[in-house]
Scaffold this motif. Sequence first.
Motif, short mmCIF file in Angstrom:
data_model
loop_
_atom_site.label_atom_id
_atom_site.label_comp_id
_atom_site.label_asym_id
_atom_site.label_seq_id
_atom_site.Cartn_x
_atom_site.Cartn_y
_atom_site.Cartn_z
N GLN A 48 -9.53 -2.14 7.12
CA GLN A 48 -8.79 -2.92 6.13
C GLN A 48 -9.57 -4.20 5.87
O GLN A 48 -10.31 -4.67 6.73
CB GLN A 48 -7.39 -3.29 6.66
N GLU A 50 -3.21 -13.85 5.68
CA GLU A 50 -2.29 -12.70 5.59
C GLU A 50 -1.53 -12.45 6.89
O GLU A 50 -0.48 -11.82 6.88
CB GLU A 50 -3.06 -11.40 5.24
N SER A 88 3.22 -2.26 12.72
CA SER A 88 3.48 -0.88 12.30
C SER A 88 2.61 -0.58 11.07
O SER A 88 2.13 -1.50 10.41
CB SER A 88 4.95 -0.69 11.95
N GLU A 130 3.55 0.25 8.18
CA GLU A 130 4.18 -0.40 7.02
C GLU A 130 3.85 -1.89 6.98
O GLU A 130 3.58 -2.45 5.92
CB GLU A 130 5.70 -0.20 7.04
N GLU A 131 3.87 -2.53 8.15
CA GLU A 131 3.55 -3.96 8.22
C GLU A 131 2.08 -4.20 7.88
O GLU A 131 1.75 -5.19 7.22
CB GLU A 131 3.86 -4.51 9.61
N LYS A 177 0.26 -2.34 5.87
CA LYS A 177 0.15 -2.14 4.42
C LYS A 177 0.64 -3.38 3.67
O LYS A 177 0.01 -3.84 2.72
CB LYS A 177 0.94 -0.91 3.99
N GLU A 178 1.76 -3.94 4.11
CA GLU A 178 2.31 -5.13 3.46
C GLU A 178 1.37 -6.33 3.61
O GLU A 178 1.10 -7.04 2.65
CB GLU A 178 3.68 -5.47 4.05
N ALA A 179 0.85 -6.53 4.80
CA ALA A 179 -0.03 -7.68 5.06
C ALA A 179 -1.34 -7.57 4.29
O ALA A 179 -1.83 -8.57 3.76
CB ALA A 179 -0.31 -7.81 6.55
N THR A 180 -1.89 -6.38 4.22
CA THR A 180 -3.20 -6.23 3.57
C THR A 180 -3.09 -6.05 2.06
O THR A 180 -4.12 -6.01 1.38
CB THR A 180 -3.98 -5.04 4.18
N SER A 181 -1.88 -5.98 1.54
CA SER A 181 -1.74 -5.86 0.09
C SER A 181 -1.48 -7.21 -0.58
O SER A 181 -1.39 -7.30 -1.79
CB SER A 181 -0.60 -4.89 -0.26
N LYS A 182 -1.39 -8.28 0.23
CA LYS A 182 -1.20 -9.61 -0.33
C LYS A 182 -2.46 -10.04 -1.07
O LYS A 182 -3.57 -9.79 -0.63
CB LYS A 182 -0.89 -10.63 0.76
N GLU A 183 -2.28 -10.69 -2.21
CA GLU A 183 -3.41 -11.19 -2.97
C GLU A 183 -3.63 -12.65 -2.61
O GLU A 183 -2.77 -13.50 -2.82
CB GLU A 183 -3.14 -11.05 -4.47
#
Length: 74
Positions: A3, A22, A52, A54-55, A57-63
């Motif tokens: 990631q 992030e 997790s 899901e966490e 994915k959420e953290a690494t999708s922040k711009e």
Amino acid sequence: MSQKVSVVIEKDEHGYYAYCPELEGCQTQGGSLDEVMVNIKEAIELYMETLSPEEIKEATSKEILTTTLEVQVA
């Protein structure tokens, strides 16, 4: 799986300080730029192990956007 995350590195009189915006609380320091780079990579990897899928994915999708501004100082 790899990631990409943002890393901010600041230099001060004691060495270098690095953090990952992030990942709240994911931070480290080092006496040299090379040392702080190794330390922040390790800190991020250890931090990610606690999340997790899901966490992650959420953290690494922040711009995260960075820029440099010139400001007037009185």
